[in-house]
Design a protein around this motif. Sequence first.
Motif, mmCIF file in Angstrom:
data_model
loop_
_atom_site.group_PDB
_atom_site.id
_atom_site.type_symbol
_atom_site.label_atom_id
_atom_site.label_comp_id
_atom_site.label_asym_id
_atom_site.label_seq_id
_atom_site.Cartn_x
_atom_site.Cartn_y
_atom_site.Cartn_z
ATOM 1 N N GLN A 197 36.955 40.263 31.652
ATOM 2 C CA GLN A 197 38.237 39.877 31.467
ATOM 3 C C GLN A 197 39.218 40.909 31.469
ATOM 4 O O GLN A 197 40.599 40.347 31.827
ATOM 5 N N VAL A 198 39.048 42.176 31.604
ATOM 6 C CA VAL A 198 40.153 42.856 32.440
ATOM 7 C C VAL A 198 40.464 42.850 33.710
ATOM 8 O O VAL A 198 41.653 42.756 34.248
ATOM 9 N N ASP A 199 39.281 42.359 34.542
ATOM 10 C CA ASP A 199 39.369 41.709 35.867
ATOM 11 C C ASP A 199 40.294 40.812 36.220
ATOM 12 O O ASP A 199 41.273 40.588 36.673
ATOM 13 N N HIS A 200 40.357 39.844 35.176
ATOM 14 C CA HIS A 200 41.041 38.458 35.324
ATOM 15 C C HIS A 200 42.767 38.903 34.938
ATOM 16 O O HIS A 200 43.409 38.343 35.509
ATOM 17 N N GLY A 344 35.542 38.254 41.301
ATOM 18 C CA GLY A 344 34.238 38.341 42.151
ATOM 19 C C GLY A 344 33.730 39.597 42.107
ATOM 20 O O GLY A 344 34.524 40.742 41.984
ATOM 21 N N ALA A 345 32.359 40.039 41.947
ATOM 22 C CA ALA A 345 31.810 41.544 42.109
ATOM 23 C C ALA A 345 30.362 41.201 42.784
ATOM 24 O O ALA A 345 29.786 40.249 42.383
ATOM 25 N N SER A 346 30.013 42.121 43.375
ATOM 26 C CA SER A 346 28.496 42.363 43.633
ATOM 27 C C SER A 346 28.020 43.844 43.414
ATOM 28 O O SER A 346 28.516 44.689 44.169
ATOM 29 N N ARG A 347 27.084 43.960 42.386
ATOM 30 C CA ARG A 347 26.763 45.217 42.019
ATOM 31 C C ARG A 347 24.979 45.289 41.931
ATOM 32 O O ARG A 347 24.361 44.370 41.650
ATOM 33 N N ALA A 348 24.777 46.528 42.158
ATOM 34 C CA ALA A 348 23.379 46.866 42.016
ATOM 35 C C ALA A 348 22.871 46.427 40.657
ATOM 36 O O ALA A 348 23.565 46.745 39.657
ATOM 37 N N ARG A 349 21.705 45.842 40.697
ATOM 38 C CA ARG A 349 20.986 45.371 39.392
ATOM 39 C C ARG A 349 21.806 44.359 38.630
ATOM 40 O O ARG A 349 21.267 43.939 37.418
ATOM 41 N N GLN A 350 22.829 43.722 39.061
ATOM 42 C CA GLN A 350 23.566 42.763 38.522
ATOM 43 C C GLN A 350 23.830 41.521 39.328
ATOM 44 O O GLN A 350 23.842 40.555 38.936
ATOM 45 N N GLY A 351 23.491 41.895 40.815
ATOM 46 C CA GLY A 351 23.782 40.645 41.489
ATOM 47 C C GLY A 351 25.212 40.600 41.845
ATOM 48 O O GLY A 351 26.017 41.310 41.777
ATOM 49 N N THR A 352 25.445 39.050 42.495
ATOM 50 C CA THR A 352 26.573 38.912 42.917
ATOM 51 C C THR A 352 27.311 37.563 42.089
ATOM 52 O O THR A 352 26.534 36.749 41.496
ATOM 53 N N MET A 353 28.389 37.713 41.555
ATOM 54 C CA MET A 353 29.148 36.692 40.750
ATOM 55 C C MET A 353 30.513 36.431 41.090
ATOM 56 O O MET A 353 31.122 37.216 41.507
ATOM 57 N N PHE A 354 30.825 35.125 41.294
ATOM 58 C CA PHE A 354 32.260 34.564 41.321
ATOM 59 C C PHE A 354 32.722 33.959 39.813
ATOM 60 O O PHE A 354 31.798 33.268 39.641
ATOM 61 N N GLU A 355 33.691 34.201 39.504
ATOM 62 C CA GLU A 355 34.187 33.453 38.269
ATOM 63 C C GLU A 355 35.649 33.179 38.290
ATOM 64 O O GLU A 355 36.681 33.876 38.507
ATOM 65 N N LEU A 356 35.756 31.729 38.197
ATOM 66 C CA LEU A 356 37.173 30.990 38.040
ATOM 67 C C LEU A 356 37.534 30.685 36.648
ATOM 68 O O LEU A 356 36.765 30.019 36.037
ATOM 69 N N LEU A 357 38.346 31.349 36.313
ATOM 70 C CA LEU A 357 39.052 31.246 34.833
ATOM 71 C C LEU A 357 40.324 29.995 34.907
ATOM 72 O O LEU A 357 41.307 30.494 35.921
#
Length: 365
Positions: A197-200, A344-357
């Motif tokens: 939410q902070v990223d958005h 979007g983010a790509s992090r170790a142990r979490q993988g990659t994510m794109f999120e459109l709000l």
Amino acid sequence: MADEISVLVVDDKPQNLLAMKALLADSGQRVLTAESGPAALELLLVHDVMLALLDVQMPGMDGFTLAELMRGAERTRHVPIIFLTAGSQEAQRSFKGYEAGAVDFIYKPVDAHVLRSKVAVFADLHRQRLMLAERIVEQERLARVNALMLGALSHDIRSPLSVMMLNAELLIRQTESPSLQKAGQRVKAAATLLGRQVDHLGSLARRPCELLQVQPVRGDLATLAAQRLDVESNQAVMWVPPAFERVGDTTGDFDPELMAQAIDRLIMQGATHAGDCGIRIQVDGAAHRSLTLRISFDRVLEPEAAIHLFGGTEPVSGMSSALVGPGLEEPERVARAHGGSLIGASRARQGTMFELLLPRLQSER
């Protein structure tokens, strides 16, 4: 301020210029006079005028020619022009004047009341334009200040969030108590959600790019996403069948054509980089006022791919702000045009994510 409310009068007869200055003496505007087109152009180089009164019939450069030259120059392109003419009110002459850029005609002999009334109207319009320009500048300044403040606050928020996530992870790994492990997982999930939410908020605070023209209609975002998954071109880029999930009420206002383009782009990027680990697509309508389209996969991006998708010179890591790079520019423009954002983010142990709000209702943007 004097130059900002100046009126330019151009006439080849000095007695006409004196008469016009006398008629406008009590109007509150500064009156600039020129006896020829070239002299008028010289004045326009050093003075800003809110209205030009041009005599049509002048030797050498007539009023029509002067008007065309004014329209061709960036500095004087938007100066309103009223032609002064002693000729008959012929339709052809008027039409030529309007083609040259006139907004009105005043026929000689000049009616003092008509002249003052017209000048007063343009003076009011000019003052309103100046006030609007000042407000726009102030709004842009406030937007920049808000963006800087929000950026600073986001950074300050991410620091304790990082600590929370680290301690939640330690709690999950080091305790043997199932209840404590579950508590750690809840804290980690809540911190992850708050970080997104902070990223958005940071994405929304950035100055908008050129917006697309949106034609929203009521639709179901999950249904649209499912339809795009069945498109042959999207099927062709997926190594394995995707996992699809619908959460809550996924109806809202959006432009189906633009949103389809954004979904296609996100699917293509996700499937291309996920490879054989597959992608997960979730359309979340649990929130009352927003819809979220989330595409994720377990693989962490290589540095070059992370830079292409998330921008910057280094891949996104840790709790740093999620950015959008060239690979996601098109869906981000669609999100912004709807009043939403894309992170979007790509992090170790979490993988990659794109999120459109997206806002659920366009009327609440």
